[in-house]
Design an enzyme around this catalytic site. Structure first.
Site, PDB file in Angstrom:
ATOM      1  N   SER A   1       8.729 -23.580 -74.381  1.00 16.03           N
ATOM      2  CA  SER A   1       8.071 -22.920 -75.501  1.00 16.03           C
ATOM      3  C   SER A   1       7.890 -23.805 -76.735  1.00 16.03           C
ATOM      4  CB  SER A   1       8.854 -21.661 -75.826  1.00 16.03           C
ATOM      5  OG  SER A   1       8.124 -20.853 -76.677  1.00 16.03           O
TER       6      SER A   1
ATOM      7  N   ASP B   1       3.945 -22.179 -75.575  1.00 12.32           N
ATOM      8  CA  ASP B   1       3.617 -21.384 -74.389  1.00 12.32           C
ATOM      9  C   ASP B   1       2.811 -20.138 -74.751  1.00 12.32           C
ATOM     10  OD1 ASP B   1       5.756 -20.100 -75.588  1.00 12.32           O
ATOM     11  OD2 ASP B   1       6.719 -19.518 -73.715  1.00 12.32           O
TER      12      ASP B   1
ATOM     13  N   ASN C   1       8.896 -15.222 -86.913  1.00 10.60           N
ATOM     14  CA  ASN C   1       8.286 -16.422 -86.349  1.00 10.60           C
ATOM     15  C   ASN C   1       6.997 -16.143 -85.559  1.00 10.60           C
ATOM     16  OD1 ASN C   1       9.098 -15.486 -83.806  1.00 10.60           O
ATOM     17  ND2 ASN C   1      10.921 -16.767 -83.731  1.00 10.60           N
TER      18      ASN C   1
ATOM     19  N   PRO D   1      24.051 -19.375 -84.594  1.00  6.95           N
ATOM     20  CA  PRO D   1      23.782 -20.473 -83.669  1.00  6.95           C
ATOM     21  C   PRO D   1      22.473 -20.201 -82.940  1.00  6.95           C
ATOM     22  CG  PRO D   1      25.442 -18.989 -82.743  1.00  6.95           C
ATOM     23  CD  PRO D   1      25.096 -18.438 -84.092  1.00  6.95           C
TER      24      PRO D   1
ATOM     25  N   THR E   1      18.186 -21.575 -78.443  1.00  3.13           N
ATOM     26  CA  THR E   1      17.206 -22.413 -77.753  1.00  3.13           C
ATOM     27  C   THR E   1      17.333 -23.897 -78.095  1.00  3.13           C
ATOM     28  OG1 THR E   1      15.590 -22.135 -79.519  1.00  3.13           O
ATOM     29  CG2 THR E   1      15.447 -20.582 -77.689  1.00  3.13           C
TER      30      THR E   1
HETATM   31  C1  G16 Z   1      12.458 -17.885 -78.311  1.00  6.07           C
HETATM   32  C2  G16 Z   1      12.666 -16.398 -78.287  1.00  6.07           C
HETATM   33  C3  G16 Z   1      12.432 -15.830 -79.661  1.00  6.07           C
HETATM   34  C4  G16 Z   1      13.327 -16.527 -80.668  1.00  6.07           C
HETATM   35  C5  G16 Z   1      13.133 -18.046 -80.593  1.00  6.07           C
HETATM   36  C6  G16 Z   1      14.139 -18.805 -81.429  1.00  6.07           C
HETATM   37  O1  G16 Z   1      11.130 -18.147 -78.681  1.00  6.07           O
HETATM   38  O2  G16 Z   1      11.798 -15.827 -77.349  1.00  6.07           O
HETATM   39  O3  G16 Z   1      12.696 -14.465 -79.604  1.00  6.07           O
HETATM   40  O4  G16 Z   1      13.052 -16.103 -81.951  1.00  6.07           O
HETATM   41  O5  G16 Z   1      13.314 -18.480 -79.255  1.00  6.07           O
HETATM   42  O6  G16 Z   1      15.420 -18.491 -80.978  1.00  6.07           O
HETATM   43  P1  G16 Z   1      16.709 -19.222 -81.511  1.00  6.07           P
HETATM   44  O7  G16 Z   1      16.668 -19.075 -83.002  1.00  6.07           O
HETATM   45  O8  G16 Z   1      17.853 -18.524 -80.863  1.00  6.07           O
HETATM   46  O9  G16 Z   1      16.599 -20.674 -81.133  1.00  6.07           O
HETATM   47  P2  G16 Z   1      10.256 -19.212 -77.900  1.00  6.07           P
HETATM   48  O10 G16 Z   1       8.890 -18.977 -78.423  1.00  6.07           O
HETATM   49  O11 G16 Z   1      10.821 -20.551 -78.240  1.00  6.07           O
HETATM   50  O12 G16 Z   1      10.453 -18.850 -76.462  1.00  6.07           O
END
Ligand code: G16
Length: 547
Positions: A67, A283, A377, A504, A507
């Protein structure tokens, strides 16, 4: 079963051994890390997807993508039968299976099979697609090898956006009631609805809406799909596509995440006064809009602004239709304080707060008849309950209702087709925003004028082990390490309209800091101070957060 386990073990040892001893966790949206660490994980997720398919007696989806992350990363998102994110209990199976030693793989599979009562006589089917990363093809092969070793079959769609694959999975599991499980079926469903609604809009003389949009496709899969989309849109929308992958790097200085976090336009985008620009992520499951005003000042229309636009529009249609369905909006802690105040006081729509990750928002949104959910976001959609959907459909045909009521219900019916209800979808959300602006006859600054965002800042802090930070209260309170929340509280009170939280990331290997305050300088200062507290108390590494 024994034959399958032997096939699985053989391919694991010969083709996809676990070479690196790194713990990996199914995070906010699946597994995500450097692509070179993922071959064995993808192979094992093929096995898990097959078992999940046998358990649910339905088709499961597997999307290979990281993503918004840089090109060097990759990952996988598993998709459940209704097109939604993988059920939480299976996330722990995924983490368990991804981390066992090769020699324990067969017994780990047995454990999951017996715990979940899997019907091994059912043939598993897994729909597979990938984004445009260089590593995606290789990882897709690893995944498909896992599915086949587990006795399942794959349908390989090749390159798709994440939401397109969610759509396909929902279609096939509803016997194509939701739509046809092909790319053509996807575009037909969304754009037929869009064109129909656009055609119905009475042309007001004071309509300020202009049907042109400049799109930053993040150098990702959104670009070829947006090119395809344009051929379905007649004259209702002209899209000028930038960052289409022909030269630039995926998500580098572009894309929805970059624009949202940096609060500036993507590279390669030229902003003209009040002209609409939008950015997809890598994505194409997120979108943000933006523009420059007459003084050249940058304005961001993020997920909060999209959510309020959509909720206001649906509320108006509902009230015209006379239907008494409950409409609610779900946000996360990242939602700007001004947006929450606007939704509650002006729109008078109930707001719920969920933890980050569309899986959390989606589940909360299911509690409403019409649940609008968006992360700031730009990740979000609308879901209509079965009850809402059947009431809307009946009202559209109910001759005892007034023409105005019936028309509003009929419009809602078409809007349901325009929305990809399975997950946030940049293409579907873009068409919805364009439709609403055209309906109101608005320029982007009209939309923007609903409320003014509180200045805000996001920072990333690198720490040795981000799991030392745990949170509660939809991530608005840090439980550990000891004293961190008190430190945040004591900083926040120094600023007018101050608010901040830390969590934390699920991703990336970072801790995220969010702060908002009365001025940009104060939001920046608060974010930096909170970031410094995280750095000091949670084992910061590298450079401390810059002011
Ligand atoms: C993914 C999730 C989103 C989330 C983002 C950031 O987005 O689908 O719901 O807001 O990650 O998550 P985090 O702050 O835990 O890193 P994507 O578009 O990267 O798949």
């Amino acid at each position: 079963m024994e034959g399958m386990l032997e096939a699985v073990r053989k391919a694991a040892v010969e083709k996809y051994p676990r070479k690196v001893n790194r713990k990996i966790q199914y995070g906010t949206a699946g597994f995500r890390t450097r692509e070179e660490y993922l071959d064995h994980v993808l192979y094992r997720m093929g096995i898990l997807a097959a078992i999940r398919s046998q358990t649910k007696k339905a088709t499961i989806g597997a999307m290979i993508t990281a993503s918004h992350n840089p090109e060097e990363d990759n990952g996988i998102k598993l998709i459940d039968p209704a097109g939604e994110m993988l059920e939480a209990t299976w996330e722990s199976h995924a983490t368990f299976l991804a981390n066992v030693e090769d020699e324990d793989l067969a017994s780990a599979i047995k454990t999951i099979v017996s715990k979940e009562n899997v019907s091994m006589d059912v043939t598993a089917t897994v729909y597979v697609a990938m984004d445009t990363r260089k590593s995606s093809q290789r990882l897709s092969e690893a995944l498909q090898c896992g599915v086949q070793a587990a006795g399942g079959t794959c349908k390989d769609y090749g390159l798709l956006t994440t939401p397109q694959l969610h759509f396909m999975v929902r279609c096939v599991n509803t016997n194509n009631q939701y739509g046809t499980a092909t790319e053509e079926g996807y575009f037909q469903k969304l754009t037929t609805a869009f064109c129909k609604l656009r055609q119905q809009i009475a042309q007001k003389t004071d309509n300020m809406y202009k049907s042109t949009l400049t799109l930053d496709a993040a150098n990702g899969i959104g670009a070829p799909k947006a090119y395809k989309l344009t051929s379905y849109l007649a004259d209702y929308l002209t899209i000028d596509i930038c960052n289409d992958g022909s030269s630039g790097k995926l998500n580098y200085l572009c894309g929805a995440d970059y624009v949202k976090v940096q609060q500036k336009p993507a590279d390669g985008m030229t902003l003209h006064c009040n002209a609409r620009c939008a950015s997809f992520d890598g994505d194409a499951d997120r979108i943000v809009y933006y523009y420059a005003d007459k003084d050249g000042k940058f304005h961001l229309m993020d997920g909060d602004k999209i959510a309020t636009l959509v909720a206001g529009y649906l509320q108006e249609l509902l009230s015209r239709s006379g239907l008494t369905l409950n409409l609610g909006l779900v946000q996360t802690a990242y939602a700007n304080g001004s947006s929450t105040a606007y939704i509650t006081k002006n729109l008078k729509v109930p707001v719920a707060c969920a933890a980050t990750g569309v899986k959390h928002l989606h589940h909360r949104a299911l509690e409403f008849d019409l649940g609008v959910y968006f992360e700031a976001n730009g990740h979000g959609t609308v879901i209509f309950s079965e009850n809402a959907s059947s009431q809307i459909q009946s009202a559209a045909k109910d001759s005892s209702l007034s023409e105005i009521q019936r028309d509003a219900a009929a419009q809602l019916c078409t809007v349901m087709d325009l929305i990809n209800q399975t997950v946030g979808d940049a293409i579907s959300d873009m068409l919805l925003v364009e439709l609403i602006l055209a309906t109101y006859g608005w320029e982007i600054n009209d939309w923007d004028s609903a409320y003014i965002d509180l200045p805000n800042r996001q920072l990333k802090v690198k720490v040795k082990d981000r799991t030392v930070i745990t949170t509660a209260n939809a991530e608005r309170t840090a439980l550990t390490p000891d004293g961190l929340q008190q430190a945040v509280d004591s900083l926040v009170v120094k600023y007018e309209h101050g608010r901040s939280f830390v969590r934390p990331s699920g991703t990336e290997d970072v801790v995220r800091v969010y702060a908002e305050a009365d001025t940009q300088a104060n939001a920046d200062k608060l974010a930096q101070e909170v970031g410094q507290a995280v750095y000091n108390m949670a084992g910061g590494i590298g450079d401390p957060p810059a002011p």
